[in-house]
Design an enzyme around this catalytic site. Structure first.
Site, PDB file in Angstrom:
ATOM      1  N   HIS A  51      79.767  75.927  18.290  1.00 53.37           N
ATOM      2  CA  HIS A  51      81.051  76.531  18.649  1.00 53.37           C
ATOM      3  C   HIS A  51      82.194  75.524  18.569  1.00 53.37           C
ATOM      4  CE1 HIS A  51      79.790  80.544  20.692  1.00 53.37           C
ATOM      5  NE2 HIS A  51      78.991  80.239  19.686  1.00 53.37           N
ATOM      6  N   VAL A  55      85.570  75.745  15.175  1.00 58.69           N
ATOM      7  CA  VAL A  55      86.969  75.857  15.595  1.00 58.69           C
ATOM      8  C   VAL A  55      87.678  74.533  15.300  1.00 58.69           C
ATOM      9  CG1 VAL A  55      88.521  76.357  17.513  1.00 58.69           C
ATOM     10  CG2 VAL A  55      86.289  77.493  17.386  1.00 58.69           C
ATOM     11  N   ASP A  59      85.427  68.453  16.558  1.00 62.38           N
ATOM     12  CA  ASP A  59      86.415  67.532  17.133  1.00 62.38           C
ATOM     13  C   ASP A  59      86.375  67.493  18.656  1.00 62.38           C
ATOM     14  OD1 ASP A  59      87.373  70.035  17.729  1.00 62.38           O
ATOM     15  OD2 ASP A  59      89.332  69.773  16.776  1.00 62.38           O
ATOM     16  N   THR A 180      66.242  80.443  17.654  1.00 66.76           N
ATOM     17  CA  THR A 180      64.799  80.394  17.866  1.00 66.76           C
ATOM     18  C   THR A 180      64.452  79.915  19.273  1.00 66.76           C
ATOM     19  OG1 THR A 180      62.704  79.634  16.934  1.00 66.76           O
ATOM     20  CG2 THR A 180      64.490  78.024  17.020  1.00 66.76           C
ATOM     21  N   THR A 234      58.066  82.129  21.391  1.00 64.47           N
ATOM     22  CA  THR A 234      58.111  80.741  21.891  1.00 64.47           C
ATOM     23  C   THR A 234      59.542  80.454  22.337  1.00 64.47           C
ATOM     24  OG1 THR A 234      58.454  80.019  19.606  1.00 64.47           O
ATOM     25  CG2 THR A 234      56.214  79.893  20.454  1.00 64.47           C
ATOM     26  N   ASP A 239      61.223  76.374  16.520  1.00 64.01           N
ATOM     27  CA  ASP A 239      60.266  76.594  15.445  1.00 64.01           C
ATOM     28  C   ASP A 239      60.790  77.691  14.524  1.00 64.01           C
ATOM     29  OD1 ASP A 239      59.887  78.959  16.879  1.00 64.01           O
ATOM     30  OD2 ASP A 239      58.013  78.290  17.805  1.00 64.01           O
TER      31      ASP A 239
END
Length: 332
Positions: A51, A55, A59, A180, A234, A239
């Site tokens: 995130h 944007v 930075d 995942t 999991t 994975d």
């Protein structure tokens, strides 16, 4: 619209080899300690990095708190009440500052933390390109415009990724594999479970057995802040099971299942199958995509700054310190 420029030549894995050679170990040790009490923190740190990079590039703008001159990205729709891990980043930054004062940027701290989080959860190990500097402002409007939403269709996802320069199908499919591990709130899947596209029916691409499981966890009038695992197989391991789930119509949010079930998925379905069939194939693609994302419009050289406190730009941080000193002296 932000169009990314990739700056591999300016970033290098050896950037801190002389100035802060132990930075990766410092970051790793703190994350190991955090994982003992919060196994889901690894996924949260990876999401923060994602995130951040989407944007205005990587930075550390997502780490800035509100000021009188700008609003924090933490209030953006894609972050509010869901982005987490900020105190962990604070602890990492403080430890790095003790070892190497005024040397390692918050942007690089977050990048290293994301890489170490993936590896500690069972994912690949790689040396990330470093040398980023920190922004002096946050970009709330850009965060609202750029961050992909859980309800995005595949064309919307492709557009969001292409908008920041990630225009390869492998960028989208491999980076989505960050789901995942980690958790998601019920509020982001209620429409899928009960009223998909205002039909009064569930999303037809959702496995019916999985639908019943999710409805038990997220009842129609229940607490929508309840957390659900992204990966039912999991949930805390990095994975390739995310892709196995997609093949079985068991993607948690719409934007996940779109990669395999959308009518527009002719270029993403083969990648989902390939990653589901081979963990190393996924890991290789993920590392390449992470490095490409990590190279979105970095601030380098004399651009930006090296923040001392990841929550505030240096002028405010220094002013805060000066005020404390003045208060102390005046009380003597």
């Amino acid at each position: 619209m932000l169009h990314a420029s990739f700056s591999n030549a300016q970033l290098t894995p050896t950037f801190y080899d002389n100035s802060c050679p132990n930075v990766s170990n410092i970051v790793r040790d703190i994350i190991i300690n955090e994982l003992r009490s919060d196994p889901s923190i690894a996924a949260s740190i990876l999401r923060l990095h994602f995130h951040d990079c989407f944007v205005n590039g990587c930075d550390a703008s997502i780490l800035l708190d509100n000021t009188t001159s700008f609003r924090t990205e933490k209030d953006a729709f894609g972050n509010a009440n869901s982005a987490r891990g900020f105190p962990v980043v604070d602890r990492i930054k403080a430890a790095v500052e003790r070892a190497c004062p005024r040397t390692v940027s918050c942007a690089d701290v977050l990048t290293i933390a994301a890489q170490q989080s993936v590896n500690l959860a069972g994912g690949p190990s790689w040396r990330v390109p470093l040398g980023r500097r920190d922004s002096r402002q946050a970009f709330l409007d850009l965060a609202n415009a750029n961050l992909p939403a859980p309800s995005f269709t595949l064309p919307e996802l492709k557009a969001a990724f292409a908008n920041v320069g990630l225009n390869r199908p492998s960028d989208l499919v491999a980076l989505s594999g960050g789901h995942t591990f980690g958790k998601n709130q019920c509020r982001f899947i209620m429409d899928r479970l009960y009223n998909f596209s205002n039909t009064g029916l569930p999303d037809p691409t959702l496995n019916t057995t999985y639908l019943q499981t999710l409805r038990q966890q997220c009842p129609r009038n229940g607490n929508q802040s309840v957390l659900v695992d992204f990966d039912l197989r999991t949930p805390t391991v990095f994975d390739n099971k995310y892709y196995v789930n997609l093949k079985e119509q068991k993607g948690l949010i719409q934007s996940d299942q779109e990669l395999f079930s959308s009518p527009n998925a002719t270029d993403t379905i083969p990648l989902v199958r390939s990653y589901a069939d081979g963990t190393q194939t996924f890991f290789n693609a993920f590392v390449e995509a992470m490095n490409r994302m990590g190279n979105i419009t970095p601030l380098t050289g004399t651009q930006g700054e090296i923040r001392l406190n990841c929550r505030v730009v240096n002028s405010n941080s220094l002013l805060h310190d000066i005020v404390e000193v003045v208060d102390f002296v005046s009380s003597m």
